[in-house]
Design an enzyme around this catalytic site. Structure first.
Site, PDB file in Angstrom:
ATOM      1  N   LYS A  52       0.832  -1.207   0.000  1.00 45.05           N
ATOM      2  CA  LYS A  52       0.000   0.000   0.000  1.00 45.05           C
ATOM      3  C   LYS A  52       0.867   1.258   0.000  1.00 45.05           C
ATOM      4  CE  LYS A  52      -3.905  -2.241   2.223  1.00 45.05           C
ATOM      5  NZ  LYS A  52      -4.868  -2.309   3.328  1.00 45.05           N
ATOM      6  N   GLN A  96      -4.688  -0.960   9.697  1.00 46.08           N
ATOM      7  CA  GLN A  96      -4.613  -2.305   9.123  1.00 46.08           C
ATOM      8  C   GLN A  96      -5.117  -3.341  10.136  1.00 46.08           C
ATOM      9  OE1 GLN A  96      -3.769  -2.836   5.928  1.00 46.08           O
ATOM     10  NE2 GLN A  96      -3.933  -5.056   6.008  1.00 46.08           N
ATOM     11  N   ASP A 119     -11.090   3.319   4.446  1.00 46.55           N
ATOM     12  CA  ASP A 119     -11.290   1.867   4.447  1.00 46.55           C
ATOM     13  C   ASP A 119     -12.769   1.503   4.459  1.00 46.55           C
ATOM     14  OD1 ASP A 119      -9.525  -0.217   4.209  1.00 46.55           O
ATOM     15  OD2 ASP A 119      -8.641   0.082   6.193  1.00 46.55           O
TER      16      ASP A 119
END
Ligand code: L34
Length: 287
Positions: A52, A96, A119
């Site tokens: 990412k 994450q 997200d």
């Protein structure tokens, strides 16, 4: 059989994003900023986060890493999120998952400013998705719909089976597939570990989306000839990376299929950049 190349499609999207960022920053607009929080040392998460960050750099998005030890307390994590919420130069906050034991992911996700929730995991974003309101859509399901769209595989009026009911993939994907539109309007069956006859549900499906997390779970006998098969699984086995679909057996039976690696995974990253770009545009009033 058509191979759905997620890696190539993700590269196309990343190039589009890069071009937009370059043209805006050339006019003096600040670059988009993404804060990436990784707690602990989960090896898979380390790979994904590295990918990412690299993709951000490549596209001209400033990624700000926050690597914290597994011993980080809930309150320290909450304080970091509060600081990033208040930071004007941060357009997106990525936490994450999974978090190490002892940390409450739901509490953290709820603390992220929904306007920076690239997200799409905040309950407000999920609620917006379910109600058909504008908002951030989580990256893996969004990437899957983007693949269907770029390969012109419309789901409208078709039977879609989603295997797996996770908050990250199965649930939001089922909602997206049932939305109005050419790459929605499916009749969706959401299957899970208590589904009575999963093989039968799959055999009736025009589209199968496998997100169970079990290597080669979807076998050829479960797939209707000509179906489209999307493999969301990333399983680390002794023979290397493998999906939730028995690719070698299924590939000759279906009309289109995503590989692992090189399918949905790279699209997840491309959609994270796309959501960050969207947040940046909204926050700076560039529309
Ligand atoms: N907060 N947590 C948050 N957001 C996410 O969107 C994720 N996810 C999932 C796990 N936790 C998360 C990801 O980023 C899964 N995921 C993800 C991201 C990238 C890839 C796979 C999963 C990926 O790059 N896959 C490559 C192979 C990489 C490898 O060697 O493992 C592929 O070609 O599929």
């Amino acid at each position: 059989m058509k191979l759905i190349d997620g890696k190539k499609t993700a590269q196309d999207i990343r190039a589009e994003i890069k071009a937009e960022v370059a043209s805006r920053t050339a006019q003096g607009v600040r670059a988009p900023g993404l804060a990436v929080i990784l707690v602990g040392e989960d090896p898979a998460s380390q790979v994904y986060v590295r990918n990412k960050e690299r993709a951000c750099q490549d596209a001209g998005i400033r990624s700000v890493p926050h690597r914290l030890p597994a011993s980080t307390s809930q309150e320290e994590l909450m304080a970091l999120i509060a600081r990033l919420n208040a930071d004007e130069s941060v357009d997106g906050i990525l936490l994450q998952l999974p978090l190490p034991k002892g940390l409450d992911a739901d509490r953290c996700l709820l603390a992220i400013d929904p306007s920076k929730d690239v997200d799409g995991f905040h309950p407000e974003s999920v609620g917006r998705l379910v109600q058909g309101l504008p908002g951030f859509v989580s990256c893996t399901p969004a990437g899957i719909i983007e693949l269907l769209s770029r390969y012109d595989l419309p789901t409208e009026g078709k039977k879609a089976v989603v295997i797996g009911r996770s908050n990250i993939v199965g649930k939001p994907l089922a909602v997206l597939l049932a939305r109005p539109g050419r790459f929605g309007n499916a009749t969706v069956t959401l299957c899970h570990s208590r589904t009575a006859d999963l093989a039968k549900e799959c055999r009736e499906a025009d589209f199968v989306f496998a997100a169970i997390g079990r290597p080669r779970f979807v076998t050829a006998d479960m797939v209707k000839p000509g179906a489209v098969v999307v493999d969301v699984g990333i399983n680390r086995t002794e023979q290397g990376l493998c999906g939730d679909v028995d690719f070698e057996a299924v590939k000759d039976k279906c009309s289109a299929i995503t590989p692992v690696p090189g399918g949905v995974g790279p699209m997840t990253i491309a959609m994270l950049l796309k959501n960050t770009l969207q947040s940046w545009r909204q926050r700076l009033g560039l529309c």
